[in-house]
Design a protein around this motif. Structure first.
Motif, PDB file in Angstrom:
ATOM      1  N   SER A  55     -52.194  21.406 -25.125  1.00 39.65           N
ATOM      2  CA  SER A  55     -50.805  20.955 -25.122  1.00 39.65           C
ATOM      3  C   SER A  55     -50.039  21.639 -23.981  1.00 39.65           C
ATOM      4  O   SER A  55     -49.256  21.012 -23.258  1.00 39.65           O
ATOM      5  N   LYS A  56     -50.298  22.923 -23.801  1.00 37.86           N
ATOM      6  CA  LYS A  56     -49.609  23.667 -22.740  1.00 37.86           C
ATOM      7  C   LYS A  56     -50.021  23.152 -21.359  1.00 37.86           C
ATOM      8  O   LYS A  56     -49.187  22.955 -20.481  1.00 37.86           O
ATOM      9  N   ARG A  57     -51.331  22.911 -21.183  1.00 38.49           N
ATOM     10  CA  ARG A  57     -51.778  22.428 -19.861  1.00 38.49           C
ATOM     11  C   ARG A  57     -51.138  21.072 -19.551  1.00 38.49           C
ATOM     12  O   ARG A  57     -50.768  20.799 -18.404  1.00 38.49           O
ATOM     13  N   LEU A  58     -51.022  20.217 -20.543  1.00 39.96           N
ATOM     14  CA  LEU A  58     -50.403  18.903 -20.317  1.00 39.96           C
ATOM     15  C   LEU A  58     -48.927  19.077 -19.960  1.00 39.96           C
ATOM     16  O   LEU A  58     -48.415  18.444 -19.037  1.00 39.96           O
ATOM     17  N   ARG A  59     -48.253  19.976 -20.681  1.00 42.48           N
ATOM     18  CA  ARG A  59     -46.815  20.165 -20.424  1.00 42.48           C
ATOM     19  C   ARG A  59     -46.587  20.853 -19.081  1.00 42.48           C
ATOM     20  O   ARG A  59     -45.670  20.501 -18.351  1.00 42.48           O
ATOM     21  N   ASP A  60     -47.462  21.797 -18.724  1.00 44.62           N
ATOM     22  CA  ASP A  60     -47.307  22.516 -17.457  1.00 44.62           C
ATOM     23  C   ASP A  60     -47.598  21.624 -16.248  1.00 44.62           C
ATOM     24  O   ASP A  60     -47.302  21.996 -15.114  1.00 44.62           O
ATOM     25  N   SER A  61     -48.205  20.475 -16.473  1.00 45.05           N
ATOM     26  CA  SER A  61     -48.551  19.590 -15.351  1.00 45.05           C
ATOM     27  C   SER A  61     -47.303  19.044 -14.653  1.00 45.05           C
ATOM     28  O   SER A  61     -47.396  18.528 -13.545  1.00 45.05           O
ATOM     29  N   LYS A  62     -46.166  19.131 -15.327  1.00 41.21           N
ATOM     30  CA  LYS A  62     -44.885  18.632 -14.784  1.00 41.21           C
ATOM     31  C   LYS A  62     -44.913  17.120 -14.549  1.00 41.21           C
ATOM     32  O   LYS A  62     -44.100  16.568 -13.828  1.00 41.21           O
ATOM     33  N   LEU A  63     -45.877  16.458 -15.150  1.00 40.42           N
ATOM     34  CA  LEU A  63     -45.969  15.003 -14.975  1.00 40.42           C
ATOM     35  C   LEU A  63     -45.108  14.264 -15.985  1.00 40.42           C
ATOM     36  O   LEU A  63     -44.868  13.067 -15.848  1.00 40.42           O
ATOM     37  N   PHE A  64     -44.649  14.989 -17.011  1.00 42.31           N
ATOM     38  CA  PHE A  64     -43.995  14.314 -18.132  1.00 42.31           C
ATOM     39  C   PHE A  64     -42.688  14.992 -18.548  1.00 42.31           C
ATOM     40  O   PHE A  64     -42.557  16.198 -18.417  1.00 42.31           O
ATOM     41  N   GLU A  65     -41.765  14.164 -19.043  1.00 43.05           N
ATOM     42  CA  GLU A  65     -40.624  14.697 -19.797  1.00 43.05           C
ATOM     43  C   GLU A  65     -40.983  14.515 -21.257  1.00 43.05           C
ATOM     44  O   GLU A  65     -41.206  13.383 -21.701  1.00 43.05           O
ATOM     45  N   LEU A  66     -41.002  15.615 -21.978  1.00 43.42           N
ATOM     46  CA  LEU A  66     -41.402  15.552 -23.384  1.00 43.42           C
ATOM     47  C   LEU A  66     -40.403  14.783 -24.237  1.00 43.42           C
ATOM     48  O   LEU A  66     -39.200  14.940 -24.085  1.00 43.42           O
ATOM     49  N   LYS A  67     -40.907  13.960 -25.141  1.00 39.87           N
ATOM     50  CA  LYS A  67     -40.029  13.257 -26.086  1.00 39.87           C
ATOM     51  C   LYS A  67     -40.174  13.819 -27.506  1.00 39.87           C
ATOM     52  O   LYS A  67     -39.194  13.917 -28.228  1.00 39.87           O
ATOM     53  N   SER A  68     -41.411  14.121 -27.891  1.00 42.46           N
ATOM     54  CA  SER A  68     -41.582  14.676 -29.244  1.00 42.46           C
ATOM     55  C   SER A  68     -42.884  15.455 -29.337  1.00 42.46           C
ATOM     56  O   SER A  68     -43.823  15.212 -28.574  1.00 42.46           O
ATOM     57  N   ILE A  69     -42.904  16.394 -30.288  1.00 44.78           N
ATOM     58  CA  ILE A  69     -44.156  17.065 -30.671  1.00 44.78           C
ATOM     59  C   ILE A  69     -44.302  16.888 -32.174  1.00 44.78           C
ATOM     60  O   ILE A  69     -43.347  17.106 -32.929  1.00 44.78           O
ATOM     61  N   ARG A  70     -45.481  16.414 -32.595  1.00 45.62           N
ATOM     62  CA  ARG A  70     -45.733  16.167 -34.019  1.00 45.62           C
ATOM     63  C   ARG A  70     -46.970  16.963 -34.402  1.00 45.62           C
ATOM     64  O   ARG A  70     -47.947  16.977 -33.652  1.00 45.62           O
TER      65      ARG A  70
END
Ligand code: HEM
Length: 456
Positions: A178-193
């Motif tokens: 999850s951290k690697r995906l978020r650190d990629s800076k490719l996305f603005e997060l909408k939700s975590i479930r």
């Protein structure tokens, strides 16, 4: 173990930034990951995990799902001009995860599923040519979901670009992914479930039971000690889950790949969140009524049984559902859905014979204490207290296939409708379920999992 309300809220707040929050309790309660085979084969399908353990429960074969689950939904930051770079960057992250973890519950499973807003905004021309076509429904395999008859009027129909389903027996593996995906800076997060599944099959107290008690969910004390899910019945009977690649676009011939192999080994994913009123379930329905509601009316099951056989020989036909309705005034969850979710005849594909009555949907749902999410960009939608529910994840050969099954769950059968008022207690589980969110996604094969169609 009980958590005070303050501990709960502190846990939920911690959860936003990657720590497990209240879900770290899962490890404490289970003593970490169960024994599993370490190796595993990286399949062409993103939605299938190798190395799923099979156990016997009440004499029925049951699939043991991974312990921890997380779903991250997001908006794509890149515009059309830099989509190819984004594609390479995400593939690099995902390939790194493949290299670091076995593709099994002991390691890690990551499934990237893409929503219509992504295809419409960023790859419209290629999507028009390449998105597979559902021959039965006469429309593309993915479309905007509807609210179903038993959904509340305020069920939110979501428009995420992408959803990552991350599964493992080890919480730390999920946190890392999850951290690697978020650190990629490719996305603005909408939700975590977040959530959990299983436990209980080896005789111990199950995870849903212990988590519900720790979170002081009303009715938690009424959940049977070894129940796989809050509602007390097993739902991962091997025969109740689509086997192998049956839910792939190409397998059953429901789908026209349109002369391209681009989406071969891909599938459709529906994602919803549903609150469950655990207390009402146990207080208002006695055991026999719970069996009638979860499975089918007039089914003779020994008191206290949790795992009920769901093989091809147990499948209800449309005529069975009508007959049972006439005699009891109710329909069961599993029986009503079986009228559309099981094969109507034997089907042979590439030397594999799927017999009449075989299940088609591959479910990957898990229980949660999210209310309704662990974190949302829309903070106002997060409730203060934990709530019992299910993050429903299912893979079907097409969006319409899910739709047919979901409508059958409400009594809208292939030959006409058995009319119920919404939330009618005779209409399967619906009176104690309340859907908060829904969306359809397309799951490309592993080879095109990163920003599908960007290169075209
Ligand atoms: C025991 C607790 C269970 C709960 C709480 C539960 C809940 C649900 C819910 C909420 C849905 C619809 C999801 C949505 O509205 O988006 C659903 C669908 C479904 N359920 Fe269950 N269910 C349970 C047990 C079972 C069992 C025992 C079976 C059969 C073995 C089963 C088979 C299915 C199937 C086939 C679908 C439709 C999936 C699709 O069409 O893709 N469920 N379930």
């Amino acid at each position: 173990m009980k958590l005070t309300r303050r501990q709960m809220l502190a846990g939920a707040a911690a959860g936003v930034v990657g720590a497990g929050g209240i879900y770290e309790l899962v490890d404490q309660l289970t003593g970490g990951a169960p024994q599993r085979a370490a190796g595993g084969k990286l399949l062409p399908e993103q939605h299938l995990l190798d190395g799923i353990r099979i156990v016997q429960s009440n004499g029925v074969e049951v699939l043991v799902p991974p312990l921890h689950h997380e779903i991250v939904t997001a908006h794509v930051v890149a515009g059309r001009a830099d989509l190819l770079d984004a594609q390479a960057s995400l593939e690099h992250v995902l390939a790194g995860l493949d290299a670091d973890y076995a593709p099994t519950p002991a390691g890690l499973g990551v499934t990237a599923a893409w929503g219509l807003p992504y295809f419409r905004r960023l790859t419209p021309a290629a999507a028009a040519r390449y998105i597979p076509y559902d021959r039965r429904a006469k429309k593309p395999v993915i479309f905007d979901t509807e609210r179903f008859q038993s959904d509340p009027p305020d069920t939110r129909l979501e428009s995420n670009d992408v959803a990552f389903l991350i599964r493992s027996d080890v919480r730390a593996h999920i946190d890392d992914a999850s951290k690697r995906l978020r650190d990629s800076k490719l996305f603005e997060l909408k939700s975590i479930r977040r959530g959990f599944a299983g436990g209980g099959f080896d005789g111990g107290r199950s995870l849903p039971k212990q988590m519900a008690e720790a979170a002081q969910i009303p009715g938690a004390d009424l959940i049977p000690d070894t129940a796989e899910l809050y509602l007390g019945f097993t739902s991962t009977q091997r025969a109740g889950m689509g086997p192998g690649t049956i839910a792939n676009f190409e397998t059953l011939g429901y789908v026209d790949l349109r002369d391209h192999d681009y989406f071969r080994h891909g599938t459709h994913m529906h994602l919803s969140h549903i609150h469950e009123d655990v207390e009402a379930w146990y207080l208002n329905f006695d055991f026999d009524e719970r069996v009638a509601t979860a499975f089918r009316p007039n089914l003779d099951v020994k008191q206290g049984t949790q795992t009920v056989r769901q093989g091809p020989q147990d499948v209800s036909t449309v005529a069975d559902v009508h007959r049972d309705y006439k005699s009891s005034g109710r329909i069961g969850h599993s029986a009503a859905i079986q009228t559309t979710s099981r094969l109507e005849r034997d089907v042979a594909v590439d030397g594999v014979v799927y017999v009449k009555g075989t299940a088609i949907p591959v479910r990957a749902d898990f229980n949660t204490l999210d209310n309704p999410f662990n974190w949302s960009v829309n903070l106002a939608e997060i409730g203060e207290l934990p709530a019992a529910g299910v993050h429903f994840v299912v893979f079907n050969p097409t969006g319409d296939d899910f739709r047919r099954n979901r409508r059958a769950m409400d009594g809208q059968l292939p030959d006409g409708t058995i009319a119920f008022t919404p939330q009618d207690r005779n209409q399967g589980f619906n009176s104690i379920l309340s859907t908060t969110h829904r969306q359809n996604f397309l799951v490309p094969p592993r080879v095109h999992r990163s920003f599908p169609l960007a290169e075209l």
